[in-house]
Write a protein that holds these residues in place. Structure first.
Motif, short mmCIF file in Angstrom:
data_model
loop_
_atom_site.label_atom_id
_atom_site.label_comp_id
_atom_site.label_asym_id
_atom_site.label_seq_id
_atom_site.Cartn_x
_atom_site.Cartn_y
_atom_site.Cartn_z
N SER A 4 -15.80 3.69 -1.69
CA SER A 4 -14.11 3.84 -1.58
C SER A 4 -14.32 3.64 0.47
O SER A 4 -14.19 4.53 1.12
CB SER A 4 -13.58 4.16 -1.94
OG SER A 4 -13.85 5.76 -2.06
N SER A 6 -10.67 4.31 2.79
CA SER A 6 -9.25 4.87 2.51
C SER A 6 -8.20 4.74 4.28
O SER A 6 -8.88 4.42 4.89
CB SER A 6 -8.66 5.57 1.80
OG SER A 6 -9.07 7.20 2.52
N ILE A 8 -6.37 2.84 5.83
CA ILE A 8 -6.61 1.17 6.02
C ILE A 8 -4.78 0.76 6.98
O ILE A 8 -4.08 1.10 5.96
CB ILE A 8 -6.71 0.04 5.32
CG1 ILE A 8 -8.44 0.10 4.82
CG2 ILE A 8 -7.13 -0.85 6.31
CD1 ILE A 8 -8.81 -0.44 3.65
N CYS A 16 -12.07 -0.95 10.38
CA CYS A 16 -13.11 -1.18 8.69
C CYS A 16 -13.61 -2.58 8.63
O CYS A 16 -14.35 -3.12 7.71
CB CYS A 16 -11.01 -1.29 8.45
SG CYS A 16 -10.37 0.46 8.08
N ALA A 20 -17.31 -3.38 6.87
CA ALA A 20 -17.09 -4.33 5.82
C ALA A 20 -18.67 -4.81 6.05
O ALA A 20 -18.69 -5.23 4.65
CB ALA A 20 -15.57 -4.32 5.19
N LEU A 32 -11.41 -1.20 -2.15
CA LEU A 32 -10.59 -0.27 -0.97
C LEU A 32 -9.05 0.26 -1.70
O LEU A 32 -8.73 -0.31 -2.19
CB LEU A 32 -9.88 -1.56 -0.21
CG LEU A 32 -11.11 -2.65 0.06
CD1 LEU A 32 -10.53 -4.22 0.20
CD2 LEU A 32 -11.67 -2.01 1.74
N TYR A 34 -5.69 1.16 -1.78
CA TYR A 34 -4.30 0.33 -1.07
C TYR A 34 -2.97 1.33 -1.19
O TYR A 34 -2.75 1.32 -2.22
CB TYR A 34 -4.33 -0.94 -1.27
CG TYR A 34 -3.32 -1.53 -0.56
CD1 TYR A 34 -3.15 -2.46 0.23
CD2 TYR A 34 -1.75 -1.94 -1.52
CE1 TYR A 34 -2.03 -3.46 1.36
CE2 TYR A 34 -1.00 -2.87 -1.20
CZ TYR A 34 -1.40 -3.62 0.43
OH TYR A 34 -0.05 -3.81 1.07
N VAL A 47 -6.85 -6.67 3.14
CA VAL A 47 -7.73 -6.99 2.19
C VAL A 47 -7.56 -7.99 1.25
O VAL A 47 -8.29 -7.88 -0.34
CB VAL A 47 -6.28 -5.52 1.62
CG1 VAL A 47 -6.55 -5.29 -0.14
CG2 VAL A 47 -6.25 -4.43 2.08
N ARG A 50 -10.58 -9.70 1.56
CA ARG A 50 -11.88 -9.33 0.57
C ARG A 50 -11.93 -8.43 -0.63
O ARG A 50 -12.51 -8.84 -1.16
CB ARG A 50 -11.31 -7.49 1.85
CG ARG A 50 -11.72 -7.33 2.96
CD ARG A 50 -13.29 -7.88 3.39
NE ARG A 50 -14.24 -7.10 2.91
CZ ARG A 50 -15.32 -7.46 2.90
NH1 ARG A 50 -15.89 -7.94 4.22
NH2 ARG A 50 -16.54 -7.03 2.06
N ASP A 55 -14.68 -7.68 -3.11
CA ASP A 55 -14.30 -6.35 -2.86
C ASP A 55 -13.22 -6.34 -3.98
O ASP A 55 -12.69 -7.27 -4.93
CB ASP A 55 -13.72 -5.40 -1.74
CG ASP A 55 -14.32 -6.16 -0.08
OD1 ASP A 55 -15.83 -5.80 -0.78
OD2 ASP A 55 -14.48 -5.88 0.80
N VAL A 57 -10.25 -4.12 -5.74
CA VAL A 57 -8.51 -3.12 -4.85
C VAL A 57 -8.21 -2.12 -5.89
O VAL A 57 -7.98 -2.32 -7.34
CB VAL A 57 -7.98 -3.71 -4.27
CG1 VAL A 57 -6.13 -3.04 -3.38
CG2 VAL A 57 -8.21 -4.61 -3.02
#
Length: 227
Positions: A4, A6, A8, A16, A20, A32, A34, A47, A50, A55, A57
């Motif tokens: 994970s 955080s 961002i 970041c 990735a 991610l 968020y 985000v 991704r 990914d 979220v």
């Protein structure tokens, strides 16, 4: 293995993206974390991109800058949901979900700031359609009630003097969990990526877990497998 990310922000976004890309080469997706008040901009755009590529979220709180009014112990502004009663958690989740809808993000998982969620928060999450909560020591399925015990391994101290010890501890924790066939949970703050030693230790932890037959997953895919 769940990794994970955080914290961002526009300032850390390039780091970041670099992380990735490194994980993409290892076929390890990111989860991610968020914050709802991030707002429209390069971070939210990244985000979303991704998320489209696989990914996961997770909502990581509503607003980390305002201290909640209900607090039995002082944990700092970033521990936003640590001691909230259910009614205050509900209000923040309603506001957060509205912002997520505006941002075009479909999110049903929650990771509280500092990985601490009160019982009132867990109750409010279930009431508002969240299916999963990842806290410091476990991943909780809010629909079935299943709890998968596994502690998040992350860099907790900001002291440069202990950096070598923290790096070693992260890699060792990942190796131990993978060898036992357990759930490997690695967490990193985007600001940690500014330290080359910490960034490399995270990648080393991922590599040692993969070498011990772990495989990359996200919190969202973990829930899907359980279902």
């Amino acid at each position: 293995m769940l990794v994970s990310l955080s914290g961002i922000t526009p300032r850390t976004l390039h780091r970041c993206a670099d992380l990735a890309a490194e994980l993409d080469r290892r076929k390890v997706p990111l989860s991610l974390l968020y914050a709802a008040r991030t707002g429209e901009g390069p971070v939210t755009e990244w985000v979303r991109a991704r998320a489209r590529s696989g990914d996961s979220v997770l909502l990581h709180g509503y607003d980390h800058t305002v201290t909640p009014t209900h607090r039995t112990v002082y944990l700092g502004k970033k521990a936003e949901f640590a001691t909230l009663p259910a009614h205050e958690a509900r209000l923040r989740l309603i506001a957060a979900k509205a912002l997520l809808d505006t941002a075009g993000l479909d999110v049903d998982g929650f990771a509280p700031p500092r990985w601490i969620a009160s019982q009132g928060t867990l109750q409010a999450l279930a009431e508002h359609g969240f299916r999963l909560c990842a806290d410091l020591g476990a991943v909780r399925d809010l629909v079935t009630g299943e709890v998968r015990r596994a502690r998040v391994s992350e860099f907790t101290s900001q002291s440069h003097r202990t950096e070598t010890v923290r790096c070693f501890a992260l890699v060792l924790a990942a190796a131990r969990a993978a060898r036992r066939g357990g759930l490997v949970r690695l967490g990193v703050e985007a600001t940690d990526l500014t330290r080359p030693g910490l960034r490399q230790a995270l990648l080393d932890a991922v590599d040692v877990a993969l070498e011990n037959r772990a495989f990359g997953a996200t919190y969202g895919s973990l829930r899907a497998v359980a279902a």
